[in-house]
Design an enzyme around this catalytic site. Structure first.
Site, PDB file in Angstrom:
ATOM      1  CG  ASP A  13      -1.825  -1.239   1.213  1.00 18.98           C
ATOM      2  OD1 ASP A  13      -2.219  -1.674   0.127  1.00 18.98           O
ATOM      3  OD2 ASP A  13      -2.060  -1.775   2.305  1.00 18.98           O
ATOM      4  CG  HIS A  43      -2.008  -2.809  -7.102  1.00 13.18           C
ATOM      5  ND1 HIS A  43      -0.920  -2.523  -6.321  1.00 13.18           N
ATOM      6  CD2 HIS A  43      -1.786  -4.049  -7.606  1.00 13.18           C
ATOM      7  CE1 HIS A  43      -0.087  -3.544  -6.342  1.00 13.18           C
ATOM      8  NE2 HIS A  43      -0.594  -4.493  -7.110  1.00 13.18           N
TER       9      HIS A  43
HETATM   10  P1  GTP Z   1      -0.363  -0.421  -3.551  1.00  9.96           P
HETATM   11  O1  GTP Z   1      -0.983  -1.497  -2.738  1.00  9.96           O
HETATM   12  O2  GTP Z   1       1.048  -0.121  -3.244  1.00  9.96           O
HETATM   13  O3  GTP Z   1      -0.694  -0.491  -5.010  1.00  9.96           O
HETATM   14  O4  GTP Z   1      -0.991   0.886  -3.081  1.00  9.96           O
HETATM   15  P2  GTP Z   1      -2.392   1.266  -3.426  1.00  9.96           P
HETATM   16  O5  GTP Z   1      -2.419   1.765  -4.825  1.00  9.96           O
HETATM   17  O6  GTP Z   1      -3.287   0.157  -3.028  1.00  9.96           O
HETATM   18  O7  GTP Z   1      -2.547   2.423  -2.450  1.00  9.96           O
HETATM   19  P3  GTP Z   1      -3.759   2.637  -1.492  1.00  9.96           P
HETATM   20  O8  GTP Z   1      -4.789   1.651  -1.591  1.00  9.96           O
HETATM   21  O9  GTP Z   1      -3.147   2.901  -0.211  1.00  9.96           O
HETATM   22  O10 GTP Z   1      -4.372   3.899  -2.119  1.00  9.96           O
HETATM   23  C1  GTP Z   1      -3.710   5.047  -2.049  1.00  9.96           C
HETATM   24  C2  GTP Z   1      -4.647   6.136  -2.436  1.00  9.96           C
HETATM   25  O11 GTP Z   1      -3.851   7.290  -2.471  1.00  9.96           O
HETATM   26  C3  GTP Z   1      -5.211   5.949  -3.794  1.00  9.96           C
HETATM   27  O12 GTP Z   1      -6.452   6.544  -3.883  1.00  9.96           O
HETATM   28  C4  GTP Z   1      -4.188   6.633  -4.673  1.00  9.96           C
HETATM   29  O13 GTP Z   1      -4.719   7.123  -5.860  1.00  9.96           O
HETATM   30  C5  GTP Z   1      -3.776   7.770  -3.773  1.00  9.96           C
HETATM   31  N1  GTP Z   1      -2.404   8.241  -3.959  1.00  9.96           N
HETATM   32  C6  GTP Z   1      -1.352   7.631  -4.562  1.00  9.96           C
HETATM   33  N2  GTP Z   1      -0.273   8.443  -4.552  1.00  9.96           N
HETATM   34  C7  GTP Z   1      -0.661   9.573  -3.925  1.00  9.96           C
HETATM   35  C8  GTP Z   1       0.012  10.798  -3.582  1.00  9.96           C
HETATM   36  O14 GTP Z   1       1.167  11.009  -3.879  1.00  9.96           O
HETATM   37  N3  GTP Z   1      -0.712  11.716  -2.889  1.00  9.96           N
HETATM   38  C9  GTP Z   1      -2.010  11.536  -2.539  1.00  9.96           C
HETATM   39  N4  GTP Z   1      -2.629  12.493  -1.863  1.00  9.96           N
HETATM   40  N5  GTP Z   1      -2.666  10.408  -2.843  1.00  9.96           N
HETATM   41  C10 GTP Z   1      -1.998   9.452  -3.525  1.00  9.96           C
HETATM   42  P1  IMP Z   2      -2.052 -12.964   3.112  1.00 10.64           P
HETATM   43  O1  IMP Z   2      -1.057 -12.574   2.062  1.00 10.64           O
HETATM   44  O2  IMP Z   2      -3.463 -12.721   2.698  1.00 10.64           O
HETATM   45  O3  IMP Z   2      -1.811 -14.344   3.638  1.00 10.64           O
HETATM   46  O4  IMP Z   2      -1.835 -11.993   4.356  1.00 10.64           O
HETATM   47  C1  IMP Z   2      -0.663 -12.066   5.160  1.00 10.64           C
HETATM   48  C2  IMP Z   2      -0.277 -10.678   5.648  1.00 10.64           C
HETATM   49  O5  IMP Z   2       0.119  -9.882   4.541  1.00 10.64           O
HETATM   50  C3  IMP Z   2      -1.405  -9.912   6.326  1.00 10.64           C
HETATM   51  O6  IMP Z   2      -0.842  -9.095   7.338  1.00 10.64           O
HETATM   52  C4  IMP Z   2      -1.948  -9.032   5.215  1.00 10.64           C
HETATM   53  O7  IMP Z   2      -2.577  -7.896   5.711  1.00 10.64           O
HETATM   54  C5  IMP Z   2      -0.666  -8.701   4.468  1.00 10.64           C
HETATM   55  N1  IMP Z   2      -0.863  -8.389   3.048  1.00 10.64           N
HETATM   56  C6  IMP Z   2      -0.968  -9.266   2.012  1.00 10.64           C
HETATM   57  N2  IMP Z   2      -1.101  -8.611   0.853  1.00 10.64           N
HETATM   58  C7  IMP Z   2      -1.070  -7.298   1.139  1.00 10.64           C
HETATM   59  C8  IMP Z   2      -1.129  -6.103   0.337  1.00 10.64           C
HETATM   60  O8  IMP Z   2      -1.234  -6.113  -0.888  1.00 10.64           O
HETATM   61  N3  IMP Z   2      -1.043  -4.924   1.021  1.00 10.64           N
HETATM   62  C9  IMP Z   2      -0.893  -4.874   2.352  1.00 10.64           C
HETATM   63  N4  IMP Z   2      -0.817  -5.959   3.141  1.00 10.64           N
HETATM   64  C10 IMP Z   2      -0.907  -7.154   2.538  1.00 10.64           C
HETATM   65 MG    MG Z   3      -2.635  -1.828  -1.821  1.00 13.15          MG
END
Ligand code: GTP
Ligand code: IMP
Ligand code: MG
Length: 339
Positions: A13, A43
């Site tokens: 994340d 993502h």
């Molecule tokens: P990964 O699991 O690494 O792919 O991360 P993610 O894409 O799942 O990130 P997450 O679910 O935490 O979502 C992050 C949120 O923040 C999304 O809505 C993105 O579009 C947004 N985001 C990404 N980069 C930035 C940034 O630089 N600034 C801000 N304010 N938001 C961002």
């Molecule tokens: P599992 O991969 O579902 O077995 O989860 C094992 C651990 O990895 C847990 O703590 C989950 O929250 C973490 N985890 C697995 N995939 C992600 C991801 O994409 N983002 C954040 N945590 C994850």
């Molecule tokens: Mg994520």
């Protein structure tokens, strides 16, 4: 020709979704190949005012010129795959996606075992997506493979062959990893980790590329750290403090509230060492510093620049991408200057 691998720097994340979208739209790779564990990933992709939450299809899907591949190392849940084909209809994902015949399959039974295991669900805090039980069946060599599933027949290919041929023809390949370094089964906070290694070398293996073919390893770090699920978290802060700073978060797959902490320079250093990181992409700088939407490095506030320099000094790796907002346009790209 560039073969790049993108990794998560911490506990997932980190904003990989936004960074992958940026790289894939900007650099236009011929192939975008998904590596990593499987549909436990979540993502977030924001593009043209729309927001998508993805678990399996490569996050670079918004580049409609790229072929989308899922490497042999990745677990495929056919239900998630077909759902995402439908969900991303607008981007014609179904006709551009192929999966390796050697991907192992997640069955409903794996999801049940994941959710109903007190150990996985409660002690580890798994995502319940069935990845742990499916990888365990794979190790026991009793898992089904994608090539044996009739409904997947039309999507099967040899991903390794395609990726290597594309590199040899002089074209770009982008390999997107999932999860993050600190969730690695080998290098993370065991046993509070996922069911596989989550470093660049494994992502290369996931899509069948040898280490000599890889040019760039990009590690994504968020300006603060979040963690879902249980386990050690040295720089964790209280939920109240996170709320005060405006950095509370909820998970894409599970909707769970994420634990929040400060940037961890020691973790970043180790993560870059084990991944062989050549570039850092730093996200959410705008959430800590007053710089939302800035696209010119010189306009960043001094404290943000200081933070970025500190990361570079601690890791010895250049911060080439600085993300100042969710939109692709809200990005500072220093690759021409720093590489
Ligand atoms: P990964 O699991 O690494 O792919 O991360 P993610 O894409 O799942 O990130 P997450 O679910 O935490 O979502 C992050 C949120 O923040 C999304 O809505 C993105 O579009 C947004 N985001 C990404 N980069 C930035 C940034 O630089 N600034 C801000 N304010 N938001 C961002
Ligand atoms: P599992 O991969 O579902 O077995 O989860 C094992 C651990 O990895 C847990 O703590 C989950 O929250 C973490 N985890 C697995 N995939 C992600 C991801 O994409 N983002 C954040 N945590 C994850
Ligand atoms: Mg994520």
């Amino acid at each position: 020709m560039t073969c790049s691998i993108l990794t998560g720097g911490a506990w997932g994340d980190e904003g990989k979704g936004k960074c992958i979208t940026y790289f894939c739209k900007n650099d236009n790779p011929s192939i975008i190949a998904r590596a990593g564990v499987g549909p436990n990933a979540g993502h977030s992709v924001e593009f043209n005012g729309e927001k998508y939450g993805l678990r399996l299809i490569p996050s670079g899907f918004v580049n409609t010129d790229s072929e989308l591949l899922v490497g042999a190392g990745v677990l495929v849940d056919p239900e998630v795959l077909f759902h995402e084909f439908d969900y991303l209809k607008k981007y014609d994902v179904k006709s551009r996606t192929l999966i390796d015949g050697r991907c192992a399959i997640i069955k409903p039974e794996h999801r049940e075992r994941d959710k109903h295991s007190d150990y996985l669900s409660n002690k580890i805090g798994s995502t319940g997506s069935g990845c742990g039980p499916a990888n365990s069946d794979r190790v026991l060599r009793i898992a089904d493979l994608a090539k044996d599933i009739p409904e997947l027949e039309e999507y099967i290919t040899d991903v390794s062959l395609k990726v290597n041929d594309t590199i040899d023809e002089g074209n770009d390949v982008f390999i997107e990893g999932s999860q993050g370094f600190a969730l690695s089964l080998y290098y993370g906070t065991y046993p509070f980790v996922t069911s596989k290694d989550t470093c660049a070398s494994t992502f290369a293996a996931d899509v069948g590329v040898g280490p000599t073919k890889v040019d760039e390893v990009i590690s994504v770090f968020k300006s603060y750290i979040t963690r879902v699920g249980e386990g050690p978290f040295p720089t964790e802060i209280s939920q109240e403090e996170a709320a005060e700073k405006g950095i509370e978060e909820y998970g894409v797959v599970t909707g769970r509230r994420r634990r929040v902490g400060l940037f961890d320079y020691d973790l970043a250093k180790e993560s870059c060492r084990i991944n062989g990181t050549t570039q850092i992409a730093l996200t959410c700088v705008d959430k800590l510093y007053d710089c939302a939407g800035i696209t010119d490095y010189s306009l960043l506030p001094a404290d943000a620049k200081e933070f970025i320099n500190k990361i570079q000094t601690a890791t010895g790796v250049p911060v080439t991408i600085i993300s100042t907002g969710p939109d692709l346009k809200e990005t500072i790209d220093l690759r021409d200057e720093l590489l």
